[in-house]
Structures are given as C-alpha cells and as structure tokens.
Design a protein around this motif. Structure first.
Motif, mmCIF file in Angstrom:
data_model
loop_
_atom_site.group_PDB
_atom_site.id
_atom_site.type_symbol
_atom_site.label_atom_id
_atom_site.label_comp_id
_atom_site.label_asym_id
_atom_site.label_seq_id
_atom_site.Cartn_x
_atom_site.Cartn_y
_atom_site.Cartn_z
ATOM 1 N N GLY A 1 0.859 -1.138 -0.050
ATOM 2 C CA GLY A 1 0.134 -0.189 -0.020
ATOM 3 C C GLY A 1 0.794 1.199 0.021
ATOM 4 N N ILE A 2 0.287 2.444 0.450
ATOM 5 C CA ILE A 2 0.891 3.710 0.324
ATOM 6 C C ILE A 2 2.199 3.784 1.313
ATOM 7 C CG2 ILE A 2 -1.490 4.766 -0.123
ATOM 8 C CD1 ILE A 2 -1.130 5.896 2.679
ATOM 9 N N HIS A 3 2.209 2.814 2.094
ATOM 10 C CA HIS A 3 3.526 2.772 2.963
ATOM 11 C C HIS A 3 4.376 1.963 2.744
ATOM 12 C CE1 HIS A 3 2.196 5.862 5.939
ATOM 13 N NE2 HIS A 3 1.049 5.496 6.159
ATOM 14 N N ARG A 4 4.445 1.462 1.375
ATOM 15 C CA ARG A 4 5.211 0.428 0.966
ATOM 16 C C ARG A 4 6.823 1.012 0.987
ATOM 17 N NH1 ARG A 4 5.200 -4.731 -1.391
ATOM 18 N NH2 ARG A 4 6.768 -5.104 -2.709
ATOM 19 N N CYS A 5 7.776 0.095 1.275
ATOM 20 C CA CYS A 5 9.098 0.931 1.667
ATOM 21 C C CYS A 5 9.707 1.549 0.241
ATOM 22 C CB CYS A 5 10.133 -0.334 1.955
ATOM 23 S SG CYS A 5 11.783 0.011 2.231
ATOM 24 N N LEU A 6 9.865 2.653 0.489
ATOM 25 C CA LEU A 6 10.622 3.501 -0.669
ATOM 26 C C LEU A 6 11.747 2.815 -1.174
ATOM 27 C CD1 LEU A 6 9.894 7.071 0.513
ATOM 28 C CD2 LEU A 6 9.098 6.181 -1.757
ATOM 29 N N GLY A 7 12.486 2.286 -0.553
ATOM 30 C CA GLY A 7 13.822 1.687 -0.697
ATOM 31 C C GLY A 7 13.932 0.217 -1.351
ATOM 32 N N GLN A 8 12.837 -0.359 -1.348
ATOM 33 C CA GLN A 8 12.933 -1.704 -2.019
ATOM 34 C C GLN A 8 13.711 -1.915 -3.091
ATOM 35 O OE1 GLN A 8 8.817 -3.057 -3.509
ATOM 36 N NE2 GLN A 8 8.603 -1.164 -4.209
ATOM 37 N N HIS A 9 13.805 -1.139 -4.215
ATOM 38 C CA HIS A 9 14.380 -1.199 -5.514
ATOM 39 C C HIS A 9 15.935 -1.346 -5.214
ATOM 40 C CE1 HIS A 9 10.927 -1.007 -7.670
ATOM 41 N NE2 HIS A 9 10.604 0.396 -7.592
ATOM 42 N N VAL A 10 16.253 -0.272 -4.348
ATOM 43 C CA VAL A 10 17.630 -0.195 -3.830
ATOM 44 C C VAL A 10 17.994 -1.408 -3.024
ATOM 45 C CG1 VAL A 10 19.407 1.070 -2.510
ATOM 46 C CG2 VAL A 10 17.533 2.278 -3.607
ATOM 47 N N ALA A 11 17.303 -1.810 -2.107
ATOM 48 C CA ALA A 11 17.461 -3.087 -1.384
ATOM 49 C C ALA A 11 17.584 -4.535 -2.296
ATOM 50 C CB ALA A 11 16.507 -3.397 -0.399
ATOM 51 N N TYR A 12 16.740 -4.550 -3.263
ATOM 52 C CA TYR A 12 16.855 -5.585 -4.131
ATOM 53 C C TYR A 12 18.190 -5.921 -5.016
ATOM 54 C CZ TYR A 12 12.046 -7.163 -3.466
ATOM 55 O OH TYR A 12 10.854 -7.533 -2.917
ATOM 56 N N LEU A 13 18.574 -4.523 -5.405
ATOM 57 C CA LEU A 13 19.603 -4.417 -6.135
ATOM 58 C C LEU A 13 21.003 -4.554 -5.091
ATOM 59 C CD1 LEU A 13 21.430 -3.423 -8.794
ATOM 60 C CD2 LEU A 13 21.059 -1.080 -7.711
ATOM 61 N N GLU A 14 21.065 -4.092 -4.101
ATOM 62 C CA GLU A 14 21.971 -4.406 -3.375
ATOM 63 C C GLU A 14 22.352 -5.814 -2.810
ATOM 64 O OE1 GLU A 14 22.748 -0.648 -0.666
ATOM 65 O OE2 GLU A 14 21.065 -1.314 -0.309
ATOM 66 N N ALA A 15 21.075 -6.495 -2.598
ATOM 67 C CA ALA A 15 20.853 -8.069 -2.405
ATOM 68 C C ALA A 15 21.586 -8.947 -3.254
ATOM 69 C CB ALA A 15 19.686 -8.291 -1.701
ATOM 70 N N GLU A 16 21.020 -8.571 -4.616
ATOM 71 C CA GLU A 16 21.317 -9.351 -5.624
ATOM 72 C C GLU A 16 22.890 -9.262 -6.137
ATOM 73 O OE1 GLU A 16 20.732 -9.299 -10.515
ATOM 74 O OE2 GLU A 16 19.051 -8.336 -9.037
ATOM 75 N N VAL A 17 23.357 -7.797 -6.250
ATOM 76 C CA VAL A 17 24.652 -7.877 -6.531
ATOM 77 C C VAL A 17 25.530 -8.275 -5.421
ATOM 78 C CG1 VAL A 17 26.646 -6.185 -6.899
ATOM 79 C CG2 VAL A 17 24.155 -5.710 -7.906
ATOM 80 N N ALA A 18 25.321 -8.169 -4.096
ATOM 81 C CA ALA A 18 26.257 -8.547 -3.167
ATOM 82 C C ALA A 18 26.137 -10.028 -3.144
ATOM 83 C CB ALA A 18 25.755 -8.040 -1.862
ATOM 84 N N LEU A 19 25.299 -10.820 -3.084
ATOM 85 C CA LEU A 19 25.031 -12.233 -2.795
ATOM 86 C C LEU A 19 25.684 -12.955 -4.107
ATOM 87 C CD1 LEU A 19 21.278 -12.402 -1.103
ATOM 88 C CD2 LEU A 19 23.681 -12.912 -0.170
ATOM 89 N N SER A 20 25.230 -12.476 -5.228
ATOM 90 C CA SER A 20 25.606 -13.177 -6.405
ATOM 91 C C SER A 20 27.185 -12.902 -6.668
ATOM 92 C CB SER A 20 25.063 -12.566 -7.540
ATOM 93 O OG SER A 20 25.248 -11.189 -7.812
ATOM 94 N N GLY A 21 27.798 -11.741 -6.405
ATOM 95 C CA GLY A 21 29.144 -11.448 -6.306
ATOM 96 C C GLY A 21 29.839 -12.416 -5.191
ATOM 97 N N LEU A 22 29.356 -12.438 -4.046
ATOM 98 C CA LEU A 22 29.889 -13.115 -2.864
ATOM 99 C C LEU A 22 30.005 -14.658 -3.371
ATOM 100 C CD1 LEU A 22 30.788 -12.929 0.205
ATOM 101 C CD2 LEU A 22 28.716 -13.582 0.728
#
Length: 421
Positions: free
Chosen positions: A362-383
């Motif tokens: 809804g309207i309070h959905r986390c604004l930073g979700q796209h940043v979090a997904y990007l960081e987690a994907e790059v971090a975990l795949s790289g690691l």
C-alpha cells in the motif's frame, strides 16, 4: 459470525517475552493459527489486535481505514510514544523518533513521499547498478586479502554492513566523515538502547542540520541537494525539521534492513545447498531469489495501524481507535499463501509480483525496496561467485543472533572464504 475483543485469547501475547524473542517464527505461527485474532503488546503499551494471516495483514496494510497515527492527541495512547517513554527518552526528542515519513498519513505523507520517491524509482536505481557493483568488488577484494591465510572473518561487519551503508549514503548525500555517527545512531535505535538513544539522536540531528546547510552553500549531485533546492523554490513544500526527518528515515531504513537481509540470506543459502546449487548453475535466478529471501527476511512486524471506524477483520470487530499490529513474519510464512513456507525456493516468486509483504504494502510500502533488491542481488551473487565454497566458521547453533522484537538477524556471521579455483 463476528466476535469482539472479549472473545479473543485471555492471555495477551507479550512480544518481548523471552520465549517469543527466542523463537519468533514459532510465536508468529501460533498467533496466526489461533482460531481468532489474538491480543498482544509490548513494553507496557496498550493492547493491540495481532493480525498474522496473510489476508488479514494485507488488509491492514492496504485498507485506507487503517492509519499509522492514532486518532487522539492523548500522548499516552500512542504506542510509539509509550515505547520511547519506557526507554526514558527525553520528551523533546520523542517527536523526532515518532514523526518520520513512514509514520505520517494523508496529505503530509503524500507530500513527503513525493519529495523523495523520484530518486528511488526502479529506473533511477538501476542506473546506480555499476556503482553498487564497484563497491561490492572492492569489498570482495578486501575480504580476499584479509582471509588469504585461511582465517575466519565476520561477514556482517566486513561486508553485509559496509555495502548498504555506503550505497544509501552516496545516494542521499551523507558525507563520509559523518557516516560513523549515522551508524552509531542506527545501532542504538535498532537495539532500543535507551541509555544511548538520547545522545545519539542529538548528535545525529546536529549532523543532519549541518549537512543541509553545507548543501545550501555547496550543492552536489545528491538527494539532499535536490531536497534543499526544492525547498528554495517552494518554501511551503517542506520545513527544515521535515528535511531532517526525511534524512533520518532514508539513511536509517536504507541500510539497516538491507544489512540484515544480506546476512540472513547468506545463512539461509548455506542451509539450503540445493537452492544455492541452482543459483550457481543459473545466475539468472538471482532477482527471483532475493525476493524469496526477503519473504523469509528479517522483518517481524510493521507499525501498528489504528482503525478510523469499527472494522471487521478476520471475523473480529476492531473498535474505532484500536491498534492492530501487522505481523509480517506470520503473513510471509502463511501456508495458505505460500505452500511449504519454511522452505527456501529461489524461483518461487516472480519479479514484479511482490506477493510477499516483507517491504509492506500500500501507500507505506518501503521506498527503498528497489535499492535493497539491487544491493542484495549484487552482493550475494558477487559473494558466492567469488567464494563458491564459503562456509560457516562455527557450528550453526553458535551463530550469534540479536534477540529483540521487530527484527530477526545475525549479530555476527563468522565464515571461511575459499576463492574459486
């Protein structure tokens, strides 16, 4: 048949009880599978209904009749204020901790959210990917150098934390010399350290105000500058105090939960070697995998929501003004929505569907979700590409956890890193 609060459990659930803190998955599951909504609370606050089934939590998060702020000016009835009073936080600091962007409603929320949302859209965040990859590669090089003798290393302190805090600080515009202060404040807030909170809040308020003034004098290509310039063009759009509150929200939420997500995900993948093998065989699954990992992620519950009128939820009549706690962990492990919810299945969730509630709804959905997904994907795949034979340096039961309601996350993650041959 509609029931009332009197028909729910006679024994309220204390979310700070040791057995709940030690086993939040089990506790959320018991609340979810109870025959009717349960009553609970924490830190001596007022009783709340606890929504734990997926359909109930989703309704609480999306139904406009539920607000994040109470319908009364009586400070004693505000759960958040009650928590900070319980921690002996000075009265003058409570508004700073209470009135963040994710705790506003209506026009105020729309105005503040609009100010920052353009900077965190999926399209704009995707352009930051090369920089995230650069930061990740540098950290992985440092890990390789630090462990070349085969010694173990704490992955939280050396990798899971530095990546998201660097990314969000660069996106927002926090100067490097100020970043240790933001971490110190975030740590105090995350652990609800009542002794440290007042000092850390005052220091961080001063740092935020100084940063705003620096950007007024010396603009840069960052979000702080954009916000300051927007205010200059239209002084009514946001106050200085609101600017500080926005920075509090973005920087704190922008690295805390992602740090927990990355650390917990490493552990989850090590516990599901078959799923890790699938990712090694097909790296294109990583975008889906991070969504599944967030479903099983660190967030236990969201902010209480307050009914603006009598509302029926799960066969229970919620009286006007009564708070309801959305139990995210219970919803994300609801077998009615996710078959075999305890299992990690890396291709369970389609990119874009966002059926889990780990970032809210809804309207309070986390604004930073796209940043979090990007960081987690790059971090975990790289690691796991750089260190495919990564393993725990201690037995699984000895991995230390921070036992505090709200988040489930590792305190340290001792690992041994073995580079690809």
């Amino acid at each position: 048949m509609t029931t009332t609060a009197a028909d729910t459990s006679a024994e309220p659930v204390d979310l700070f009880a040791p057995e709940v803190v030690a086993d939040p998955w089990g506790a959320h599951g018991r609340v979810r599978e109870a025959p009717t909504l349960q009553i609970g609370g924490f830190m001596g606050g007022p009783p709340m209904f606890m929504a734990a089934r997926y359909e109930h939590v989703k309704q609480v998060l999306t139904d406009p009749r539920f607000l994040t702020n109470p319908l009364t000016d009586d400070l004693d009835e505000d759960i958040r204020i009650g928590v900070f009073k319980h921690l002996d936080v000075p009265e003058d600091l409570i508004p700073w901790l209470k009135n963040l962007i994710n705790a506003s409603d209506g026009d105020d929320h729309s105005r503040l959210r609009k100010l920052v949302s353009y900077a965190l859209t999926n399209h704009r965040v995707s352009k930051f990917r090369p920089r995230v990859e650069e930061i990740t590669a540098k950290l992985l090089d440092e890990l390789a150098e630090a462990t070349k003798d085969g010694s173990p290393i704490d992955l939280v302190d050396t990798f899971c934390y530095p990546l998201p805090v660097t990314v969000i600080c660069e996106l927002v515009g926090v100067d490097e010399e100020d970043r240790p202060q933001w971490r110190s404040w975030s740590d105090a807030m995350a652990t609800l350290d009542g002794e440290r909170l007042p000092t850390e809040v005052r220091k961080t308020l001063a740092a935020a105000r100084a940063m705003i003034e620096r950007r007024r004098a010396e603009p840069k290509d960052d979000l702080v500058t954009a916000l300051v310039q927007a205010q200059t063009k239209n002084p009514d759009i946001v106050t200085d105090d609101e600017l500080v509150g926005v920075l509090f929200s973005l920087v704190t939420a922008g690295h805390q939960t992602t740090t927990y997500l990355i650390g917990n995900s490493v552990l989850a993948l090590l516990e599901h070697p078959d799923q890790l093998a699938r990712l090694h065989a097909d790296p294109s699954l990583w975008p889906q995998a991070v969504r599944e990992l967030q479903r099983l992620g660190p967030i236990q519950f969201g902010q209480p929501r307050f009914a603006t009128e009598d509302i029926e939820l799960g066969g229970v009549m919620i009286p006007r003004g009564m708070p309801v706690l959305p139990m995210i962990m219970g919803a994300n492990s609801d077998p009615r929505k996710f078959p075999e919810p305890e299992k990690l299945i890396v291709d369970r969730l389609a990119v874009g569907s966002e059926s889990h509630l780990g970032f809210g709804k809804g309207i309070h959905r986390c604004l930073g979700q796209h940043v979090a997904y990007l960081e987690a994907e790059v971090a975990l795949s790289g690691l796991f590409t750089r260190f495919p034979n990564l393993s725990l340096a201690v037995p699984r039961e000895e991995v230390p956890w921070i036992l505090r309601p709200g988040f489930t996350r590792t305190k340290d993650l001792p690992v041994r890193l073995v580079p690809a041959s």
